[in-house]
Scaffold this active site. Sequence first.
Site, PDB file in Angstrom:
ATOM      1  N   HIS A  56     128.914  41.794 113.844  1.00 38.74           N
ATOM      2  CA  HIS A  56     128.273  42.019 113.151  1.00 38.74           C
ATOM      3  C   HIS A  56     126.273  42.828 112.889  1.00 38.74           C
ATOM      4  O   HIS A  56     125.882  42.316 113.528  1.00 38.74           O
ATOM      5  CB  HIS A  56     128.236  41.394 110.880  1.00 38.74           C
ATOM      6  CG  HIS A  56     129.911  41.098 110.835  1.00 38.74           C
ATOM      7  ND1 HIS A  56     129.812  40.828 110.141  1.00 38.74           N
ATOM      8  CD2 HIS A  56     131.116  41.839 111.638  1.00 38.74           C
ATOM      9  CE1 HIS A  56     130.998  40.375 110.218  1.00 38.74           C
ATOM     10  NE2 HIS A  56     131.704  40.932 110.530  1.00 38.74           N
ATOM     11  N   GLU A  58     124.097  41.572 111.523  1.00 40.55           N
ATOM     12  CA  GLU A  58     122.911  40.265 111.260  1.00 40.55           C
ATOM     13  C   GLU A  58     123.115  39.738 112.571  1.00 40.55           C
ATOM     14  O   GLU A  58     121.881  39.185 113.037  1.00 40.55           O
ATOM     15  CB  GLU A  58     123.261  39.731 110.317  1.00 40.55           C
ATOM     16  CG  GLU A  58     123.168  40.176 108.716  1.00 40.55           C
ATOM     17  CD  GLU A  58     125.115  40.894 108.342  1.00 40.55           C
ATOM     18  OE1 GLU A  58     125.406  41.264 108.989  1.00 40.55           O
ATOM     19  OE2 GLU A  58     125.108  40.159 107.208  1.00 40.55           O
ATOM     20  N   CYS A  86     128.334  37.488 104.986  1.00 37.87           N
ATOM     21  CA  CYS A  86     129.355  36.503 105.204  1.00 37.87           C
ATOM     22  C   CYS A  86     129.432  35.439 105.596  1.00 37.87           C
ATOM     23  O   CYS A  86     128.035  34.722 106.122  1.00 37.87           O
ATOM     24  CB  CYS A  86     130.782  37.576 105.930  1.00 37.87           C
ATOM     25  SG  CYS A  86     129.936  36.832 107.388  1.00 37.87           S
ATOM     26  N   CYS A  89     128.292  34.870 109.287  1.00 32.52           N
ATOM     27  CA  CYS A  89     126.290  35.658 109.425  1.00 32.52           C
ATOM     28  C   CYS A  89     125.528  34.822 108.090  1.00 32.52           C
ATOM     29  O   CYS A  89     124.632  34.007 109.378  1.00 32.52           O
ATOM     30  CB  CYS A  89     126.462  37.184 108.670  1.00 32.52           C
ATOM     31  SG  CYS A  89     127.212  38.565 109.576  1.00 32.52           S
TER      32      CYS A  89
END
Length: 148
Positions: A56, A58, A86, A89
């Site tokens: 992801h 992040e 999410c 993260c």
Amino acid sequence: MINPYDDTYFMKQALQEAQAAAEEGEIPVGAVITCQGKIIARAHNQTERLNDVTAHAEMLAITAATNVLGAKYLTGCTLYVTVEPCIMCAGAIGWSQLSTIVYGASDEKRGYSRFAPQAFHPKAVVKKGILEEECAEEMRRFFQGKRK
């Protein structure tokens, strides 16, 4: 004197990353991390390219920022991300001790605030809704294109 490098400026940088993700067929989430008013890391989703569900924006930005600083903690740094993180993260954000988290669009289905609202470091400051419409529109445009 007006500071041109404000939350809106940095969120626009994260949006550029989200657009790069969309161009690569990735879900359009972008992130930048700043330290002392300077971008030290930028990333976008790469789950498809890397065949890695943890890739992801992040997560990739946190790894890049810790490499730049040579430290595992990002105290004093700010994360700008186009969509609410999410829970995965959010855990990484909490462990990295980011001081400020700024996000654009909320994620009603998978956002941390629904499942793990205490995931960030207790002293972390959260700002939401920065360029919210632009960030949400990037996601809408991407998924509309997928449905065609």
